[in-house]
Design an enzyme around this catalytic site. Sequence first.
Site, PDB file in Angstrom:
ATOM      1  N   CYS A 131      -4.789  -2.872  43.289  1.00 62.29           N
ATOM      2  CA  CYS A 131      -5.506  -1.563  44.159  1.00 62.29           C
ATOM      3  C   CYS A 131      -6.474  -2.028  45.033  1.00 62.29           C
ATOM      4  CB  CYS A 131      -6.422  -0.816  43.107  1.00 62.29           C
ATOM      5  SG  CYS A 131      -6.820   0.765  43.767  1.00 62.29           S
ATOM      6  N   HIS A 231      -2.414   0.788  39.450  1.00 63.86           N
ATOM      7  CA  HIS A 231      -2.941   0.356  38.302  1.00 63.86           C
ATOM      8  C   HIS A 231      -2.145   0.017  37.030  1.00 63.86           C
ATOM      9  CE1 HIS A 231      -7.351   0.220  39.762  1.00 63.86           C
ATOM     10  NE2 HIS A 231      -7.061   1.337  40.239  1.00 63.86           N
ATOM     11  N   GLU A 233      -2.633  -1.743  34.714  1.00 60.99           N
ATOM     12  CA  GLU A 233      -3.625  -1.936  33.733  1.00 60.99           C
ATOM     13  C   GLU A 233      -4.234  -0.659  33.062  1.00 60.99           C
ATOM     14  OE1 GLU A 233      -6.823  -1.858  36.829  1.00 60.99           O
ATOM     15  OE2 GLU A 233      -4.556  -2.012  36.689  1.00 60.99           O
TER      16      GLU A 233
END
Length: 262
Positions: A131, A231, A233
Amino acid sequence: MTTQNLATMTALPEPVRPTLAVVEVTRSRPDRPEYHAKVQTLNATVVDAGTRGGWTVVRLAAADLDPAALLDLTDSADAVVIVGGEDIDPRFYGAQPGYEGETTHFVDADEGQIALVQRAADRGTPLLGICRGLQIINVALGGDLVQHIDDGIHRNVGVPIDDILSTHDVVLRSTSTLAAALGDTRISVQSAHHQSVGRLGAGLTSVATAPDGLVEAVEHRTAPITGVQWHPEAPDAPAAQLPLLLASLHNKLKAAEVAQAA
């Protein structure tokens, strides 16, 4: 000689784990507790995935150090991940403040992370940007940013912070190392950004796009540097995405070691 003693004598030493530096913006946002909690959850996921993936992980907050200290503390890192956070100060890419959706700026974090990318490019250190991390890569190498994109598929607007991540598709260039790492050219991602890559930095090429044409990932042509705008994650991201990206850093590190030994 006992069986236990024999086992002790013949046991192989534990392999040395390579060091992964996970570099975030700051560990303190007292004025934005909900946002901070969300960011900390995402960053902790990267740290945990790195540890499970065979790394010794060092977690550092760039705004809580001066840039020289950040460079010193990451000097021996085998690979680097720069994670998400606030907007980059527009002075670093030749633009002006006052744009729509502008967030708090952490100049020390910007300077330190930009320096990290530039050193990684010079040294050939494997680096992943997530990001904001992708945007740092682009700015560090002389590119710029679109300061505010139209509301659409890239984030959910007017919702609680836990619901801000939006799901959309991304198409990867089939010849990219990113497609090879993820094992596909069409993937689903989670994103939450209001800025995007504008002019590409030196040595970078776009290797993924969203349905609206925005750049979703970049790779360096010669250095082992990759940035993704989404993202991996995030809690609702495909479970394999982050481990595969971290494994790709491992592979790049091994390739560099083989090349140096040749």
